[in-house]
Scaffold this motif. Structure first.
Motif, PDB file in Angstrom:
ATOM      1  N   VAL A 109      64.583   6.634  45.169  1.00 37.29           N
ATOM      2  CA  VAL A 109      65.163   7.654  46.046  1.00 37.29           C
ATOM      3  C   VAL A 109      64.043   8.603  46.466  1.00 37.29           C
ATOM      4  O   VAL A 109      63.359   9.194  45.620  1.00 37.29           O
ATOM      5  N   PHE A 110      63.851   8.732  47.773  1.00 36.04           N
ATOM      6  CA  PHE A 110      62.871   9.677  48.335  1.00 36.04           C
ATOM      7  C   PHE A 110      63.641  10.807  49.019  1.00 36.04           C
ATOM      8  O   PHE A 110      64.449  10.560  49.934  1.00 36.04           O
ATOM      9  N   LEU A 111      63.369  12.024  48.569  1.00 39.69           N
ATOM     10  CA  LEU A 111      64.056  13.200  49.101  1.00 39.69           C
ATOM     11  C   LEU A 111      63.037  14.222  49.590  1.00 39.69           C
ATOM     12  O   LEU A 111      61.935  14.332  49.040  1.00 39.69           O
ATOM     13  N   GLY A 112      63.425  14.959  50.605  1.00 39.78           N
ATOM     14  CA  GLY A 112      62.635  16.101  51.051  1.00 39.78           C
ATOM     15  C   GLY A 112      63.153  17.375  50.406  1.00 39.78           C
ATOM     16  O   GLY A 112      64.172  17.381  49.703  1.00 39.78           O
ATOM     17  N   VAL A 134      60.674  13.602  44.856  1.00 42.10           N
ATOM     18  CA  VAL A 134      60.816  14.704  45.821  1.00 42.10           C
ATOM     19  C   VAL A 134      59.456  14.958  46.449  1.00 42.10           C
ATOM     20  O   VAL A 134      58.468  15.198  45.745  1.00 42.10           O
ATOM     21  N   CYS A 135      59.402  14.897  47.765  1.00 40.37           N
ATOM     22  CA  CYS A 135      58.164  15.121  48.519  1.00 40.37           C
ATOM     23  C   CYS A 135      58.215  16.525  49.120  1.00 40.37           C
ATOM     24  O   CYS A 135      59.125  16.840  49.911  1.00 40.37           O
ATOM     25  N   CYS A 136      57.241  17.337  48.758  1.00 44.18           N
ATOM     26  CA  CYS A 136      57.238  18.738  49.206  1.00 44.18           C
ATOM     27  C   CYS A 136      55.806  19.255  49.260  1.00 44.18           C
ATOM     28  O   CYS A 136      55.013  19.002  48.333  1.00 44.18           O
ATOM     29  N   GLU A 137      55.474  19.976  50.328  1.00 40.07           N
ATOM     30  CA  GLU A 137      54.151  20.584  50.454  1.00 40.07           C
ATOM     31  C   GLU A 137      54.029  21.766  49.497  1.00 40.07           C
ATOM     32  O   GLU A 137      55.021  22.425  49.163  1.00 40.07           O
ATOM     33  N   ALA A 138      52.812  22.056  49.104  1.00 39.58           N
ATOM     34  CA  ALA A 138      52.591  23.114  48.107  1.00 39.58           C
ATOM     35  C   ALA A 138      52.869  24.498  48.674  1.00 39.58           C
ATOM     36  O   ALA A 138      53.174  25.422  47.910  1.00 39.58           O
ATOM     37  N   VAL A 179      65.245  15.362  38.558  1.00 40.51           N
ATOM     38  CA  VAL A 179      64.075  15.023  39.372  1.00 40.51           C
ATOM     39  C   VAL A 179      63.065  14.318  38.481  1.00 40.51           C
ATOM     40  O   VAL A 179      62.670  14.833  37.423  1.00 40.51           O
ATOM     41  N   SER A 180      62.645  13.138  38.916  1.00 41.38           N
ATOM     42  CA  SER A 180      61.675  12.371  38.128  1.00 41.38           C
ATOM     43  C   SER A 180      60.244  12.806  38.404  1.00 41.38           C
ATOM     44  O   SER A 180      59.424  12.899  37.472  1.00 41.38           O
ATOM     45  N   MET A 181      59.906  13.074  39.668  1.00 36.91           N
ATOM     46  CA  MET A 181      58.528  13.385  40.027  1.00 36.91           C
ATOM     47  C   MET A 181      58.523  14.184  41.331  1.00 36.91           C
ATOM     48  O   MET A 181      59.382  13.970  42.210  1.00 36.91           O
ATOM     49  N   ILE A 182      57.557  15.097  41.433  1.00 38.90           N
ATOM     50  CA  ILE A 182      57.346  15.872  42.655  1.00 38.90           C
ATOM     51  C   ILE A 182      55.988  15.476  43.235  1.00 38.90           C
ATOM     52  O   ILE A 182      54.961  15.561  42.545  1.00 38.90           O
ATOM     53  N   ILE A 183      56.004  15.012  44.464  1.00 39.28           N
ATOM     54  CA  ILE A 183      54.771  14.580  45.135  1.00 39.28           C
ATOM     55  C   ILE A 183      54.333  15.698  46.087  1.00 39.28           C
ATOM     56  O   ILE A 183      55.066  16.050  47.025  1.00 39.28           O
ATOM     57  N   THR A 184      53.167  16.282  45.819  1.00 40.98           N
ATOM     58  CA  THR A 184      52.632  17.362  46.627  1.00 40.98           C
ATOM     59  C   THR A 184      51.225  17.009  47.084  1.00 40.98           C
ATOM     60  O   THR A 184      50.677  15.945  46.743  1.00 40.98           O
ATOM     61  N   ASP A 185      50.635  17.901  47.870  1.00 36.99           N
ATOM     62  CA  ASP A 185      49.250  17.699  48.273  1.00 36.99           C
ATOM     63  C   ASP A 185      48.277  17.952  47.138  1.00 36.99           C
ATOM     64  O   ASP A 185      47.076  17.696  47.280  1.00 36.99           O
ATOM     65  N   TYR A 186      48.757  18.461  45.991  1.00 39.07           N
ATOM     66  CA  TYR A 186      47.930  18.579  44.793  1.00 39.07           C
ATOM     67  C   TYR A 186      48.037  17.340  43.910  1.00 39.07           C
ATOM     68  O   TYR A 186      47.370  17.270  42.881  1.00 39.07           O
ATOM     69  N   GLY A 187      48.899  16.417  44.281  1.00 42.40           N
ATOM     70  CA  GLY A 187      49.068  15.207  43.499  1.00 42.40           C
ATOM     71  C   GLY A 187      50.522  15.025  43.087  1.00 42.40           C
ATOM     72  O   GLY A 187      51.418  15.765  43.515  1.00 42.40           O
TER      73      GLY A 187
END
Length: 526
Positions: free
Chosen positions: A399-402, A434-438, A497-505
């Motif tokens: 599941v990919f969420l914004g 969850v994909c979110c910018e820092a 939430v399993s993981m948060i993907i940011t521009d920091y990794g």
């Protein structure tokens, strides 16, 4: 008995010198007998008022009243006494009986008879007609005169205005009107030229606000970029008013624009962070910079923020998330997220074989736009509503969420319905990414979506598009015990939430405070 020498006192002492203070009322017989007659009259007892004898009088005589209205009935009028006296008085208003006749250089402060008759009682500021005037005093106009002058000026202005309007309506001005009209036109043209360019940017700010209100600009990144670009145009056309500093005045203008944006639609957390970044940059401008250099620096900061914190950050997130997409995956997404769309598009370009399930919900139905764009790119898609998410979740692998924002306790603040999708996926053991910018991270802590949220229009959830027969809530406003609640966002606990993907990794929700701390070090937030 000689009148010049008054009788000695009965006490046998030395006769005191008599000093007279103020004006005297001598006899009209001659100027040479003025002091002696006044002294004798002062020492003799008055039969009318019963004054004490001459031996009990004080050496200093009390002057007679200066106003004619207060004189006793037996004394002559003040005007006659002043006209009869030709001997001037010293400027200090004090003289001895022995030296008063030899003082020829003193000047009298008594008014003339004509002035006394016109202004009765105003004797202090005028001079005698026979004495030389050293300083000419200009008389101030009275209140009535000033009022008459003002009325005349107003009447002249009104007449000039009526003449200008009549000349403008007839189109044939009189003899002096052409020059006046030319001057007026030149003055208006100069005023138009002198208008600061910042006034023209109000239209662009209003356009952005109206786009927020109508929904033409939506999404966290889209709204933030539109706001920053409008700020950039406002700074470009800004000019510092006189007697003001750039940092304070520009900050006040930015605050007024923000107030208008809030009137159109409440700000998102990412927009608040961007506004804080811009105000921080304005406050830290060096005082040695000129206005053009300061404006260029602020425009560069805005461009850098958009490029680094949004555009490049999305590219970094895509590069991290693409490693989680494999052949044969069934990816589920909810609503419409720009960064998730970029991930799916990039995976398709890399030749990955996968299927996408788009889950949508009323009233905005944002997923339909995402579905249309993905199908146009050739991606295999499935569309369903959120009420069927528990049935279709068995086919999903990831599941990919914004997210609109991520709070410091790991809570995901996103469009309403995200929490339901994450809970169903967590219950079935499906990873939620969850994909979110820092720059959307915030130090706030929120446990539910009721204490702080954006309320939408309740009318949009009372109607079903395309179903006019479903009008059960048509007149819901007339029912006092019925209220409709249309929440815009919800809060997803970090447990789902399993993981948060940011521009920091890629990091777990428990590491969100680290990102907030790093942002504070860079001074991009506060």
């Amino acid at each position: 008995m000689d009148l010049r020498r008054p009788p000695r006192s009965t006490s046998g002492g030395v006769e005191p010198k008599i000093r007279q203070v103020g004006f005297v009322t001598p006899d009209v017989s001659g100027p040479s007998e003025l002091p002696a007659v006044a002294a004798a009259a002062a020492l003799q007892p008055g039969p009318a008022d019963g004054s004490p004898p001459a031996s009990d009088l004080s050496p200093v005589m009390i002057p007679p009243p200066r106003h004619a209205d207060h004189l006793s009935p037996g004394s002559p009028p003040a005007s006659e006494a002043i006209l009869a006296s030709s001997a001037p008085q010293p400027s200090s208003m004090r003289f001895d009986a022995a030296s008063e006749l030899g003082d020829d250089d003193s000047r009298s402060m008594a008014p003339s008879a004509g002035e006394l008759e016109t202004n009765k009682g105003d004797l202090a500021d005028t001079q005698n007609e026979g004495a030389p005037v050293s300083i000419s005093q200009k008389q101030k106009p009275s209140k009535a005169e000033r009022r008459a002058i003002q009325e005349a000026q107003r009447a002249a202005k009104a007449a000039a205005k009526e003449a200008g309007l009549s000349g403008k309506s007839t189109g044939a001005p009189s003899g002096a009107n052409p020059a006046v009209s030319k001057q007026a036109k030149s003055a208006k043209a100069s005023q138009k030229k002198d208008v600061p360019p910042a006034v023209s940017t109000v239209t662009s700010e209003k356009k952005v606000g109206l786009h927020y209100l109508s929904g033409e600009v939506s999404g966290g990144n889209g709204r933030c970029i539109a706001m920053l670009l409008s700020f950039r145009e406002a700074i470009k056309d800004y000019s510092t008013p006189p007697n003001k500093t750039l940092s304070r005045d520009l900050t006040a203008k930015i605050s007024s624009y923000v107030s208008f944006f809030i009137e159109c639609r409440p700000l998102s957390i990412s927009m608040g962070n961007a506004i804080r970044f811009l105000k921080n940059r304005i406050a830290k401008l060096p005082l040695t910079l000129s206005e053009s250099e300061a404006k260029a620096s602020l425009q560069s900061d805005i461009d850098r923020f958009i490029n680094e914190k949004i555009v490049v950050a999305d590219q970094v997130i895509v590069s991290h998330a693409i490693t989680k997409v494999r052949d044969g995956d069934v990816l589920l997404t909810y609503g419409s997220s720009s960064v998730v769309e970029m991930i799916l598009d990039h995976a398709h370009k890399l030749g990955r074989k996968f299927r996408v399930i788009v889950v949508d919900s009323r009233p905005k139905l944002e997923g339909q736009g995402l579905l249309r764009r993905l199908v146009a790119k050739g991606i295999n898609c499935t569309y369903t509503h959120i009420n069927a998410v528990s049935y279709i979740m068995h086919e999903v692998t990831r599941v990919f969420l914004g997210a609109s924002s991520i709070l410091s306790n790991g809570t995901v603040y996103s469009r309403v319905g995200t929490a339901s999708v994450a809970m169903v996926a967590h219950a079935l053991g499906i990873p939620v990414l969850v994909c979110c910018e820092a720059y959307k991270f915030h130090e706030r802590v929120q446990l539910d979506s009721i204490c702080a949220n954006e309320l939408g229009d309740p009318d949009v959830i009372s109607k079903v598009p395309g179903r006019a027969d479903l009008d059960h809530l048509k007149n819901w406003t007339d029912k006092e015990n019925l209220q409709l609640l249309n929440l815009t966002y919800d809060a997803t606990p970090s447990d789902y939430v399993s993981m948060i993907i940011t521009d920091y990794g890629m990091l777990p929700p428990t590491s969100v405070p680290v990102i907030v701390r790093e942002y504070r070090k860079e001074q991009l937030w506060v």
